[in-house]
Each structure stands twice: as structure tokens, then as C-alpha cells.
Design a protein around this motif. Structure first.
Motif, PDB file in Angstrom:
ATOM      1  N   SER A 122      15.765   5.253   5.136  1.00 19.10           N
ATOM      2  CA  SER A 122      14.588   5.814   5.817  1.00 19.10           C
ATOM      3  C   SER A 122      14.921   7.203   6.318  1.00 19.10           C
ATOM      4  O   SER A 122      16.007   7.430   6.858  1.00 19.10           O
ATOM      5  CB  SER A 122      14.190   4.914   6.995  1.00 19.10           C
ATOM      6  OG  SER A 122      13.912   3.604   6.534  1.00 19.10           O
ATOM      7  N   ASN A 149       0.820  -1.221   0.000  1.00 17.07           N
ATOM      8  CA  ASN A 149       0.000   0.000   0.000  1.00 17.07           C
ATOM      9  C   ASN A 149       0.850   1.266   0.000  1.00 17.07           C
ATOM     10  O   ASN A 149       0.658   2.162   0.817  1.00 17.07           O
ATOM     11  CB  ASN A 149      -0.933   0.018   1.229  1.00 17.07           C
ATOM     12  CG  ASN A 149      -1.910  -1.132   1.191  1.00 17.07           C
ATOM     13  OD1 ASN A 149      -2.414  -1.465   0.118  1.00 17.07           O
ATOM     14  ND2 ASN A 149      -2.119  -1.767   2.333  1.00 17.07           N
ATOM     15  N   GLU A 189       6.621   6.346  -1.057  1.00 18.21           N
ATOM     16  CA  GLU A 189       5.838   7.170  -0.130  1.00 18.21           C
ATOM     17  C   GLU A 189       4.809   6.300   0.579  1.00 18.21           C
ATOM     18  O   GLU A 189       4.062   5.559  -0.070  1.00 18.21           O
ATOM     19  CB  GLU A 189       5.138   8.296  -0.911  1.00 18.21           C
ATOM     20  CG  GLU A 189       6.105   9.234  -1.614  1.00 18.21           C
ATOM     21  CD  GLU A 189       5.414  10.140  -2.622  1.00 18.21           C
ATOM     22  OE1 GLU A 189       4.194   9.939  -2.894  1.00 18.21           O
ATOM     23  OE2 GLU A 189       6.096  11.039  -3.164  1.00 18.21           O
ATOM     24  N   PHE A 190       4.776   6.433   1.908  1.00 16.93           N
ATOM     25  CA  PHE A 190       3.869   5.611   2.721  1.00 16.93           C
ATOM     26  C   PHE A 190       2.629   6.405   3.092  1.00 16.93           C
ATOM     27  O   PHE A 190       2.668   7.638   3.172  1.00 16.93           O
ATOM     28  CB  PHE A 190       4.600   5.120   3.973  1.00 16.93           C
ATOM     29  CG  PHE A 190       5.689   4.118   3.675  1.00 16.93           C
ATOM     30  CD1 PHE A 190       6.878   4.526   3.079  1.00 16.93           C
ATOM     31  CD2 PHE A 190       5.507   2.768   3.959  1.00 16.93           C
ATOM     32  CE1 PHE A 190       7.873   3.601   2.769  1.00 16.93           C
ATOM     33  CE2 PHE A 190       6.499   1.847   3.662  1.00 16.93           C
ATOM     34  CZ  PHE A 190       7.678   2.260   3.066  1.00 16.93           C
ATOM     35  N   ALA A 191       1.552   5.669   3.389  1.00 17.67           N
ATOM     36  CA  ALA A 191       0.270   6.318   3.703  1.00 17.67           C
ATOM     37  C   ALA A 191       0.408   7.240   4.914  1.00 17.67           C
ATOM     38  O   ALA A 191      -0.246   8.275   4.999  1.00 17.67           O
ATOM     39  CB  ALA A 191      -0.798   5.266   3.938  1.00 17.67           C
ATOM     40  N   ASN A 192       1.294   6.903   5.861  1.00 17.36           N
ATOM     41  CA  ASN A 192       1.425   7.731   7.075  1.00 17.36           C
ATOM     42  C   ASN A 192       2.347   8.930   6.867  1.00 17.36           C
ATOM     43  O   ASN A 192       2.688   9.631   7.814  1.00 17.36           O
ATOM     44  CB  ASN A 192       1.933   6.866   8.225  1.00 17.36           C
ATOM     45  CG  ASN A 192       3.366   6.386   7.984  1.00 17.36           C
ATOM     46  OD1 ASN A 192       3.958   6.696   6.932  1.00 17.36           O
ATOM     47  ND2 ASN A 192       3.904   5.622   8.914  1.00 17.36           N
ATOM     48  N   GLY A 193       2.803   9.131   5.647  1.00 19.24           N
ATOM     49  CA  GLY A 193       3.647  10.297   5.349  1.00 19.24           C
ATOM     50  C   GLY A 193       5.132   9.967   5.346  1.00 19.24           C
ATOM     51  O   GLY A 193       5.956  10.782   4.914  1.00 19.24           O
ATOM     52  N   ASP A 194       5.485   8.781   5.823  1.00 17.77           N
ATOM     53  CA  ASP A 194       6.902   8.402   5.781  1.00 17.77           C
ATOM     54  C   ASP A 194       7.387   8.305   4.336  1.00 17.77           C
ATOM     55  O   ASP A 194       6.600   8.025   3.420  1.00 17.77           O
ATOM     56  CB  ASP A 194       7.090   7.019   6.436  1.00 17.77           C
ATOM     57  CG  ASP A 194       7.020   7.082   7.958  1.00 17.77           C
ATOM     58  OD1 ASP A 194       6.904   8.214   8.496  1.00 17.77           O
ATOM     59  OD2 ASP A 194       7.017   6.011   8.600  1.00 17.77           O
TER      60      ASP A 194
END
Lengths: 104, 104
Positions: free
Chosen positions: A101, A6, A27-32
């Protein structure tokens, strides 16, 4: 974790040092945000904005971290941290696959 | 489309020709698979299982497609198709960023 689920992937690669270092932005859903990249053998210096955790997925590098005199040998499965707003030197001994990261 | 959204990314890179060609596998919710890759300058031959569409995002290559005698020059923004169960030869003139789609 062998897969990122995702997520959004930026199609175009990030390219540095005439393509000797390239990466893809994830890009991650939590903004990371992370990058998955490849470093060809060579010596490079990278600056950091945010704090970074560099996870070596495969390959072999030596790293000189800010404020230190000793080079650390780091291989697949190991990682190293670089403070925000600093820089590190890296000798890439073998083609190296990494995940970076960005924290904070 | 500059980003792939809601996808799964396999963390470890696929590596070919001593790391001169590397890619990341992108898995889509509908079962489609693509790879986002980098080819360093050099000459390579790739076999195909499924039909492939190779989209050149940046860089410069020349391609000899199966059954053809003429090399096609292909740059950023262009693409080429390779039939399933065949092979193609490629001369990478500049570091090349690509997206490969696997069909069928």
C-alpha cells in the motif's frame, strides 16, 4: 479483507530484477493505489517514493529497514512500514506473496 | 484494453509449481473470471476444466496443444485456445506475463 472490490487492475505486470519480482497495480475508486506482487527467493533493494506498508500474504522474508542494523524476520500475516523517500533491503527466503500500500 | 475496470481481485495469489507459476483471480460483474499471471522459465503441464484463452502479454513460450504434434511459438501480443477438459504442455522461454480467460 480477502478481496478488493470495485477496483481497476492494470493488465500488464510490473517486472523487476529480471522477473524475480513482479506485481499488478490495483487502483481504488478513492485514488488509493496498491500492488499485489510475488517475490522469488533472492536479495533485493527497493527505493520508496511514498510511504509504503508491505503486507506479507504468504512466504518468508527478512527486512533491513532504513537507519536500522537488525534484520526483521517477517512471515505471512505480518507487515512492515517503510518511510517515504528511502530504501529497504529484503532477503526473500521462500516464494513470497505480498500486498503493498502506498500512503500519502 | 490495458485495464480491467469495476472488477474484484482476490488478494492471495494462486501458486503452482513451487511458485514458478503464479496468478491473481479477477472477477467481473457479469460473472466472467480471468487470471493475470506470471510464468518463470521452465516446462509445465496444465489441465483445463473450462475452455481457456491464454493471452501472452509479454514473454515467449512454446505450446503443445491437445491432439497436436507441433509446438507453437507464441510471444507477446499473441494468444492460444485450449479446449475444455483437456491439457496443454508449455515451455516458458522467458519470464512470461499472461491473461487467461475461462469460457463457458
Amino acid at each position: 479483507m480477502s478481496k478488493f472490490e470495485n477496483v481497476t487492475v492494470v493488465k500488464k505486470a510490473n517486472m523487476y530484477f529480471d522477473g524475480k519480482v513482479t506485481s499488478r497495480t490495483i487502483e481504488f475508486a478513492n485514488g488509493d493505489v496498491k500492488t499485489l506482487g510475488i517475490m522469488m527467493p533472492g536479495e533485493y533493494r527497493f527505493g520508496t517514493d511514498k510511504k509504503e506498508i508491505m503486507e506479507i500474504l504468504a512466504g518468508q522474508v527478512e527486512v533491513l529497514l532504513p537507519g536500522e542494523d537488525l534484520w526483521h524476520k517477517i512471515g505471512g500475516g505480518d507487515s512492515f512500514e517503510v518511510p517515504a523517500n528511502s530504501a529497504f533491503d529484503i532477503k526473500v527466503l521462500d516464494v513470497t506473496d505480498y500486498c503493498c500500500s502506498y500512503l500519502g
